[in-house]
Design a protein around this motif. Structure first.
Motif, PDB file in Angstrom:
ATOM      1  N   LEU A 185       0.822  -1.204   0.000  1.00  0.00           N
ATOM      2  CA  LEU A 185       0.000   0.000   0.000  1.00  0.00           C
ATOM      3  C   LEU A 185       0.861   1.260   0.000  1.00  0.00           C
ATOM      4  N   ARG A 186       0.493   2.192  -0.873  1.00  0.00           N
ATOM      5  CA  ARG A 186       1.142   3.490  -0.873  1.00  0.00           C
ATOM      6  C   ARG A 186       0.502   4.378   0.200  1.00  0.00           C
ATOM      7  N   PRO A 187       1.173   5.446   0.631  1.00  0.00           N
ATOM      8  CA  PRO A 187       0.613   6.300   1.690  1.00  0.00           C
ATOM      9  C   PRO A 187      -0.780   6.821   1.350  1.00  0.00           C
ATOM     10  N   GLU A 188      -1.002   7.224   0.087  1.00  0.00           N
ATOM     11  CA  GLU A 188      -2.318   7.756  -0.275  1.00  0.00           C
ATOM     12  C   GLU A 188      -3.391   6.677  -0.260  1.00  0.00           C
ATOM     13  N   GLU A 189      -2.993   5.425  -0.506  1.00  0.00           N
ATOM     14  CA  GLU A 189      -3.950   4.318  -0.462  1.00  0.00           C
ATOM     15  C   GLU A 189      -4.323   3.977   0.981  1.00  0.00           C
ATOM     16  N   ARG A 190      -3.338   4.081   1.885  1.00  0.00           N
ATOM     17  CA  ARG A 190      -3.641   3.887   3.301  1.00  0.00           C
ATOM     18  C   ARG A 190      -4.566   4.991   3.806  1.00  0.00           C
ATOM     19  N   ALA A 191      -4.275   6.225   3.394  1.00  0.00           N
ATOM     20  CA  ALA A 191      -5.057   7.366   3.860  1.00  0.00           C
ATOM     21  C   ALA A 191      -6.487   7.326   3.345  1.00  0.00           C
ATOM     22  N   ALA A 192      -6.712   6.684   2.214  1.00  0.00           N
ATOM     23  CA  ALA A 192      -8.043   6.647   1.607  1.00  0.00           C
ATOM     24  C   ALA A 192      -8.937   5.563   2.189  1.00  0.00           C
ATOM     25  N   ALA A 193      -8.411   4.734   3.071  1.00  0.00           N
ATOM     26  CA  ALA A 193      -9.188   3.615   3.626  1.00  0.00           C
ATOM     27  C   ALA A 193     -10.383   4.135   4.415  1.00  0.00           C
ATOM     28  N   VAL A 194     -11.435   3.308   4.449  1.00  0.00           N
ATOM     29  CA  VAL A 194     -12.584   3.583   5.309  1.00  0.00           C
ATOM     30  C   VAL A 194     -12.592   2.523   6.400  1.00  0.00           C
ATOM     31  N   SER A 195     -12.823   2.946   7.633  1.00  0.00           N
ATOM     32  CA  SER A 195     -12.807   2.021   8.768  1.00  0.00           C
ATOM     33  C   SER A 195     -14.211   1.493   9.016  1.00  0.00           C
ATOM     34  N   ILE A 196     -14.352   0.159   8.938  1.00  0.00           N
ATOM     35  CA  ILE A 196     -15.633  -0.503   9.190  1.00  0.00           C
ATOM     36  C   ILE A 196     -15.360  -1.681  10.112  1.00  0.00           C
ATOM     37  N   GLY A 197     -16.041  -1.719  11.239  1.00  0.00           N
ATOM     38  CA  GLY A 197     -15.809  -2.799  12.187  1.00  0.00           C
ATOM     39  C   GLY A 197     -14.398  -2.819  12.715  1.00  0.00           C
ATOM     40  N   ASN A 198     -13.828  -1.650  12.970  1.00  0.00           N
ATOM     41  CA  ASN A 198     -12.454  -1.517  13.472  1.00  0.00           C
ATOM     42  C   ASN A 198     -11.414  -2.106  12.522  1.00  0.00           C
TER      43      ASN A 198
END
Length: 208
Positions: A185-198
């Motif tokens: 994962l690139r930094p922008e891909e990590r930053a774009a994540a959505v958190s669901i169920g922790n």
């Protein structure tokens, strides 16, 4: 078979608690029961796989099944009798979804295209997410990075996109999964994540 859709490897390990090692996948592929795609690893039943899975509905309980396995085969026997009684094919049965007490076909319920809202009415962010996905994915069911999806939805705030993704995650044809290999994962891909169920989800697929 129960989900009636291709599933990412992370579904089996993180949600269903099923260990499915590489040698297991290779054996199922060699038997032509499943197809496997990479990035992320996704498993889908072949036509032979559907037939083999349907055969198991009427199988006798294996002696080594144990308590949980015995319970499973009682439920499978009920499904077989339900299929025989209704005349519905196994693949059609498992494509049913329940909405508000009404059982409807998932294939019939999901439109193949996303329509525009009435004039003067703003589009639901969830509809805009579906539309952006259609433009990014080569075909239904392909996974796209949420970073690419957010770039295509720059008119929406992060909060609006997150809320739409969380709502869509409850729909049968929508699959939000984490990247199985976090190291790529690139930094922008990590930053774009959505958190669901922790859990951070990095990829979206819509099968309809």
């Amino acid at each position: 078979m129960i989900k009636a859709t291709p599933l990412p490897q992370t579904y089996f390990t993180n949600i269903a608690g099923i260990g499915l090692k590489a040698e297991h996948r290779r054996k199922l592929v060699s038997l032509e029961l499943i197809d496997v795609t990479e990035k992320p690893i996704t498993l889908a039943l072949t036509d032979d796989g559907w037939r083999r899975a349907a055969e198991e509905l009427g199988a006798e309980t294996p002696k080594s099944a144990g308590s949980a396995g015995g319970t499973l085969y009682v439920a499978l026997d009920f499904l077989r009798r339900l299929i025989d009684h209704s005349g519905v094919r196994a693949d059609d049965l498992f494509r049913l979804q329940i909405n508000g007490g009404d059982v409807i076909s998932a294939l019939a319920a999901a439109p193949s295209t996303v329509t525009d809202p009435p004039a003067g009415q703003e589009a639901d962010p969830a509809i805009l997410v579906r539309r952006a996905y259609q433009e990014l994915a080569a075909k239904p069911g392909d996974y796209v990075m949420l970073s690419d999806l957010r770039s295509a939805l720059d008119d929406l705030s992060r909060t609006e996109v997150d809320a739409a993704l969380i709502r869509l995650n409850r729909e049968r044809d929508v699959h939000l999964v984490p990247e199985s290999n976090q190291k790529v994962l690139r930094p922008e891909e990590r930053a774009a994540a959505v958190s669901i169920g922790n859990q951070d989800k990095h990829l979206l697929a819509i099968s309809s």
